[in-house]
Design a protein around this motif. Structure first.
Motif, PDB file in Angstrom:
ATOM      1  N   ARG A 253      21.324  52.658  52.143  1.00 11.85           N
ATOM      2  CA  ARG A 253      22.201  51.739  51.412  1.00 11.85           C
ATOM      3  C   ARG A 253      23.626  52.290  51.352  1.00 11.85           C
ATOM      4  O   ARG A 253      23.841  53.501  51.216  1.00 11.85           O
ATOM      5  CB  ARG A 253      21.668  51.471  50.003  1.00 11.85           C
ATOM      6  CG  ARG A 253      21.748  52.630  49.046  1.00 11.85           C
ATOM      7  CD  ARG A 253      21.581  52.202  47.581  1.00 11.85           C
ATOM      8  NE  ARG A 253      20.327  51.533  47.292  1.00 11.85           N
ATOM      9  CZ  ARG A 253      20.249  50.278  46.854  1.00 11.85           C
ATOM     10  NH1 ARG A 253      21.348  49.575  46.659  1.00 11.85           N
ATOM     11  NH2 ARG A 253      19.080  49.735  46.603  1.00 11.85           N
ATOM     12  N   PRO A 254      24.619  51.399  51.429  1.00 14.00           N
ATOM     13  CA  PRO A 254      26.007  51.860  51.368  1.00 14.00           C
ATOM     14  C   PRO A 254      26.470  52.185  49.956  1.00 14.00           C
ATOM     15  O   PRO A 254      27.419  52.944  49.762  1.00 14.00           O
ATOM     16  CB  PRO A 254      26.789  50.670  51.937  1.00 14.00           C
ATOM     17  CG  PRO A 254      25.936  49.470  51.626  1.00 14.00           C
ATOM     18  CD  PRO A 254      24.510  49.956  51.724  1.00 14.00           C
ATOM     19  N   ASP A 255      25.800  51.622  48.937  1.00 10.89           N
ATOM     20  CA  ASP A 255      26.250  51.785  47.555  1.00 10.89           C
ATOM     21  C   ASP A 255      25.351  52.790  46.820  1.00 10.89           C
ATOM     22  O   ASP A 255      24.626  52.442  45.902  1.00 10.89           O
ATOM     23  CB  ASP A 255      26.274  50.439  46.825  1.00 10.89           C
ATOM     24  CG  ASP A 255      24.936  49.695  46.915  1.00 10.89           C
ATOM     25  OD1 ASP A 255      24.097  50.090  47.747  1.00 10.89           O
ATOM     26  OD2 ASP A 255      24.740  48.740  46.150  1.00 10.89           O
TER      27      ASP A 255
ATOM     28  N   ALA B 248      24.908  44.642  38.791  1.00  6.55           N
ATOM     29  CA  ALA B 248      26.321  44.333  38.978  1.00  6.55           C
ATOM     30  C   ALA B 248      27.000  45.310  39.933  1.00  6.55           C
ATOM     31  O   ALA B 248      28.086  45.033  40.438  1.00  6.55           O
ATOM     32  CB  ALA B 248      27.043  44.346  37.624  1.00  6.55           C
ATOM     33  N   ASN B 249      26.354  46.442  40.190  1.00  6.44           N
ATOM     34  CA  ASN B 249      26.974  47.463  41.033  1.00  6.44           C
ATOM     35  C   ASN B 249      26.139  47.881  42.236  1.00  6.44           C
ATOM     36  O   ASN B 249      26.649  48.537  43.140  1.00  6.44           O
ATOM     37  CB  ASN B 249      27.287  48.706  40.200  1.00  6.44           C
ATOM     38  CG  ASN B 249      28.518  48.541  39.353  1.00  6.44           C
ATOM     39  OD1 ASN B 249      29.622  48.801  39.804  1.00  6.44           O
ATOM     40  ND2 ASN B 249      28.333  48.060  38.131  1.00  6.44           N
ATOM     41  N   HIS B 250      24.864  47.524  42.242  1.00  4.84           N
ATOM     42  CA  HIS B 250      23.994  47.903  43.344  1.00  4.84           C
ATOM     43  C   HIS B 250      23.202  46.689  43.815  1.00  4.84           C
ATOM     44  O   HIS B 250      22.545  46.031  43.005  1.00  4.84           O
ATOM     45  CB  HIS B 250      23.021  49.012  42.931  1.00  4.84           C
ATOM     46  CG  HIS B 250      23.683  50.293  42.569  1.00  4.84           C
ATOM     47  ND1 HIS B 250      24.051  50.611  41.280  1.00  4.84           N
ATOM     48  CD2 HIS B 250      24.055  51.347  43.334  1.00  4.84           C
ATOM     49  CE1 HIS B 250      24.610  51.808  41.263  1.00  4.84           C
ATOM     50  NE2 HIS B 250      24.637  52.273  42.497  1.00  4.84           N
ATOM     51  N   ALA B 251      23.250  46.423  45.100  1.00  9.49           N
ATOM     52  CA  ALA B 251      22.449  45.352  45.670  1.00  9.49           C
ATOM     53  C   ALA B 251      20.980  45.761  45.652  1.00  9.49           C
ATOM     54  O   ALA B 251      20.639  46.880  46.063  1.00  9.49           O
ATOM     55  CB  ALA B 251      22.900  45.067  47.104  1.00  9.49           C
TER      56      ALA B 251
ATOM     57  N   ARG C 268      23.095  61.280  52.670  1.00  9.76           N
ATOM     58  CA  ARG C 268      23.121  59.964  52.021  1.00  9.76           C
ATOM     59  C   ARG C 268      21.782  59.699  51.328  1.00  9.76           C
ATOM     60  O   ARG C 268      21.746  59.122  50.233  1.00  9.76           O
ATOM     61  CB  ARG C 268      23.412  58.871  53.050  1.00  9.76           C
ATOM     62  CG  ARG C 268      23.437  57.459  52.442  1.00  9.76           C
ATOM     63  CD  ARG C 268      23.726  56.402  53.496  1.00  9.76           C
ATOM     64  NE  ARG C 268      25.094  56.503  53.971  1.00  9.76           N
ATOM     65  CZ  ARG C 268      26.132  55.938  53.369  1.00  9.76           C
ATOM     66  NH1 ARG C 268      25.961  55.247  52.252  1.00  9.76           N
ATOM     67  NH2 ARG C 268      27.341  56.057  53.854  1.00  9.76           N
ATOM     68  N   ALA C 269      20.683  60.123  51.963  1.00  5.59           N
ATOM     69  CA  ALA C 269      19.367  59.923  51.354  1.00  5.59           C
ATOM     70  C   ALA C 269      19.263  60.649  50.018  1.00  5.59           C
ATOM     71  O   ALA C 269      18.647  60.143  49.067  1.00  5.59           O
ATOM     72  CB  ALA C 269      18.276  60.402  52.310  1.00  5.59           C
TER      73      ALA C 269
END
Length: 395
Positions: free
Chosen positions: A329-331, A317-320, A268-269
């Motif tokens: 991060r999940p996204d 709009a797509n990433h917090a 994920r990293a």
């Protein structure tokens, strides 16, 4: 009307976008930019808009089109404008991908894991034996992808200094450098593929000779063109992504510590590194072959189109909190490898090499740190491809 901002712009930090891209982002997600030669082209900076246009049937990769957007002088050369796969549209592009996809699939990449682990182990052994300080560009980031793509293609690794230097001239040099480097690579691969056709080996080039050239589905010149693209792309971008990813982690010691505590979070990293760094600033340079309606604008047939991965990967709009580097991060979804039919062929192999190299460094040299401030690291690139020339570390 707001003037079209210049593109590309140079980075001052290896892993951060140029400061001027904030203004480009504000004018997006669809805007016009001004290229080095004074021509204008459309740029897509929104994540969803990028995905939409990258699958649009009116978008063409034909670099020989007179209005194709050339973003740097080195890309005006005949070799750069006629690259296999990259500069092709269906149905020819689809045929080549069908020939190559099985050799770069996730399954194929996984069969190379043990070999890559052994190679990385050897490099890290050498780094530890030498002791600090060490420069991880010549010690790991450059030779690793070079050796792996040589093994995969069946290219003699003894020639790696030559094609590393030549591919660097193609990707990052002047227009004259690009022409000379590209021609040197073509001449080298011309000789190599003639040898493969006469006596095919076990590498990918030999396999393509047996499966495609000997059956008449591919000729010698096509094999040379494919080998050129694979050799340059597999080496240059993977090397830079590994180096820039490591710098980013070392500049965020809290994230480095998270991986030390739980190395299972590394895959994920890596996706977050790919999203955040965006080694190749553009995920697409295209030309419209018909009108395209997108983001409240009409891109007319014959107009150039650029898709910025660097900006789209940080689309609010797509990433917090998109400008924060967060390996948990999940996204983590990103466009660094592109989207649609031209999505990067070698992405599975690139991810695997970065994962194995970073895991070895994190677990075997846990106190690794930069030996110089990141502001002093030499950056080479015109804003489209990022590279650091040295990566001094200590521990």
């Amino acid at each position: 009307m707001t003037a079209a901002p210049p593109y590309p712009q140079k980075r001052t930090c290896p892993y951060q976008p140029p400061e001027g891209y904030a203004a480009v982002e504000e004018q997006g997600p669809v805007l016009k930019v001004t290229l080095f030669d004074g021509r204008e082209a459309w740029m897509i900076t929104g994540f969803q808009e990028a995905r939409e246009i990258l699958t649009h049937p009116n978008l063409s990769s034909q670099r020989t089109h007179p209005n194709f957007p050339i973003v740097a002088p080195r890309f005006r050369s005949g070799i750069a404008r006629n690259l296999a796969l990259i500069a092709m549209d269906p149905p020819v592009h689809d045929t080549y991908r069908r020939f190559l996809n099985p050799h770069f699939s996730l399954r194929s990449a996984r069969t190379m894991r043990k070999d890559i682990e052994e190679v990385v182990k050897g490099y890290v052994d050498d780094i530890l034996d030498q002791g600090p300080p060490a420069d991880l560009i010549p010690a790991l980031a450059v030779p690793l992808p070079s050796l792996i793509i040589c093994k995969h293609l069946g290219v003699p690794y003894a020639d790696h200094d030559f094609f590393q230097e030549a591919s660097g001239r193609v990707m990052l040099g002047t227009e004259e450098d690009s022409v000379a480097g590209g021609q040197a690579l073509v001449d080298y691969l011309d000789r190599l593929t003639h040898d493969q056709i006469a006596n095919p080996t076990d590498g990918l080039l030999g396999t393509l000779v047996r499966e495609r050239v000997q059956t008449g589905e591919m000729n010698h010149d096509e094999l040379v063109s494919i080998a050129l693209v694979l050799l340059i792309a597999a080496h240059e971008t993977t090397s830079s992504s590994l180096a820039l990813g490591l710098i980013t982690l070392l500049e965020h010691p809290d994230q480095w510590a998270r991986l030390q505590a739980d190395i299972s979070g590394l895959p994920r990293a890596i996706e977050e590194i790919l999203r955040y760094v965006a080694t190749t600033d553009l995920v697409a340079t295209r030309v419209a072959k018909g009108d395209i309606e997108i983001g409240g604008h009409t891109i007319k047939a014959g107009e150039g189109v650029l898709v910025s991965g660097t900006i789209a990967n940080r689309d609010e709009a797509n990433h917090a909190d998109p400008h924060t580097f967060d390996i948990g991060r999940p996204d983590t979804h990103h466009l660094t490898f592109g989207f649609g039919i031209h999505q990067c062929l070698g992405q599975n192999l690139a991810r695997l090499q970065i994962e194995i190299a970073l895991e070895a460094l994190i677990t075997r040299i846990p106190t690794l740190r930069l030996a110089k401030p990141v502001s002093e690291l030499p950056i080479l690139g015109s804003g489209t491809v990022q590279r650091v020339l040295s990566l001094p570390v200590e521990w």
